[in-house]
Enzyme design. Structure first.
Site, PDB file in Angstrom:
ATOM      1  CG  HIS A  86       5.708  -9.170   5.297  1.00 60.82           C
ATOM      2  ND1 HIS A  86       5.385  -9.224   6.636  1.00 60.82           N
ATOM      3  CD2 HIS A  86       6.375  -8.007   5.119  1.00 60.82           C
ATOM      4  CE1 HIS A  86       5.840  -8.135   7.234  1.00 60.82           C
ATOM      5  NE2 HIS A  86       6.460  -7.385   6.336  1.00 60.82           N
ATOM      6  CB  ILE A 117      -0.960  -0.033   1.223  1.00 67.30           C
ATOM      7  CG1 ILE A 117      -2.176   0.857   0.996  1.00 67.30           C
ATOM      8  CG2 ILE A 117      -0.242   0.340   2.507  1.00 67.30           C
ATOM      9  CD1 ILE A 117      -3.285   0.629   2.017  1.00 67.30           C
TER      10      ILE A 117
HETATM   11  P1  AMP Z   1       7.235  -4.585   7.361  1.00 69.68           P
HETATM   12  O1  AMP Z   1       7.501  -3.172   7.818  1.00 69.68           O
HETATM   13  O2  AMP Z   1       8.422  -5.301   6.854  1.00 69.68           O
HETATM   14  O3  AMP Z   1       6.479  -5.376   8.422  1.00 69.68           O
HETATM   15  O4  AMP Z   1       6.289  -4.436   6.104  1.00 69.68           O
HETATM   16  C1  AMP Z   1       4.900  -4.281   6.186  1.00 69.68           C
HETATM   17  C2  AMP Z   1       4.438  -3.717   4.894  1.00 69.68           C
HETATM   18  O5  AMP Z   1       3.030  -3.839   4.826  1.00 69.68           O
HETATM   19  C3  AMP Z   1       4.759  -2.223   4.704  1.00 69.68           C
HETATM   20  O6  AMP Z   1       5.573  -2.057   3.561  1.00 69.68           O
HETATM   21  C4  AMP Z   1       3.386  -1.584   4.517  1.00 69.68           C
HETATM   22  O7  AMP Z   1       3.380  -0.536   3.578  1.00 69.68           O
HETATM   23  C5  AMP Z   1       2.538  -2.760   4.082  1.00 69.68           C
HETATM   24  N1  AMP Z   1       1.129  -2.647   4.362  1.00 69.68           N
HETATM   25  C6  AMP Z   1       0.548  -2.248   5.511  1.00 69.68           C
HETATM   26  N2  AMP Z   1      -0.795  -2.273   5.397  1.00 69.68           N
HETATM   27  C7  AMP Z   1      -1.068  -2.701   4.144  1.00 69.68           C
HETATM   28  C8  AMP Z   1      -2.260  -2.932   3.402  1.00 69.68           C
HETATM   29  N3  AMP Z   1      -3.465  -2.743   3.933  1.00 69.68           N
HETATM   30  N4  AMP Z   1      -2.148  -3.359   2.122  1.00 69.68           N
HETATM   31  C9  AMP Z   1      -0.937  -3.557   1.562  1.00 69.68           C
HETATM   32  N5  AMP Z   1       0.230  -3.378   2.212  1.00 69.68           N
HETATM   33  C10 AMP Z   1       0.170  -2.942   3.470  1.00 69.68           C
END
Ligand code: AMP
Ligand code: ZN
Length: 113
Positions: free
Chosen positions: A99, A30
């Site tokens: 992830h 996102i």
């Molecule tokens: P991390 O900081 O490695 O845990 O990565 C989490 C990722 O999830 C970040 O890059 C966010 O931008 C992404 N993220 C959070 N909420 C959403 C969402 N609703 N849809 C898609 N990506 C998301």
């Protein structure tokens, strides 16, 4: 379970899906940090890299394989790309469902910040 990415797997929240099979889901981040920024997750809830068990090894390999295949299909495999898995506080993890970030379409610097 109150997990954002499990909600996406269950479609309680609708992700912007790029790829899906029986074991993994890939969707656009996102808040993209590159022209292409995809998150690849196991459908099984695993909170952090620290929680991966021997029975999950094929699943982790599938995350990596999916990243490489998407990079190829999206056309930046040869130029190169970055895959990242952040773990816990110092690693910058913000969603506690394992992830893999797949980022492509620009040049990345090293070391990471
Ligand atoms: P991390 O900081 O490695 O845990 O990565 C989490 C990722 O999830 C970040 O890059 C966010 O931008 C992404 N993220 C959070 N909420 C959403 C969402 N609703 N849809 C898609 N990506 C998301
Ligand atoms: Zn989860």
């Amino acid at each position: 379970m109150d997990c954002l990415f499990c909600k996406m797997v269950n479609r309680d929240i609708e992700p912007d899906i790029v790829y899906e099979d029986d074991h993994v889901l890939a969707f656009n981040d996102i808040n993209p940090q590159a022209p292409t920024h995809i998150l690849i997750i196991p459908k099984k809830h695993i909170a952090t890299l620290n929680d991966i068990e021997e029975g999950d090894l094929a699943l982790v390999g599938r995350l990596q394989y999916t990243a490489a295949r998407l990079a190829r299909d999206l056309g930046f495999a040869e130029d190169g790309y970055r895959v990242v898995m952040n773990c816990n506080d110092h690693g910058g993890q913000s969603v506690y469902h394992v992830h893999m970030h797949l980022m492509g379409g620009r040049r990345f610097t090293w070391p990471a910040g």
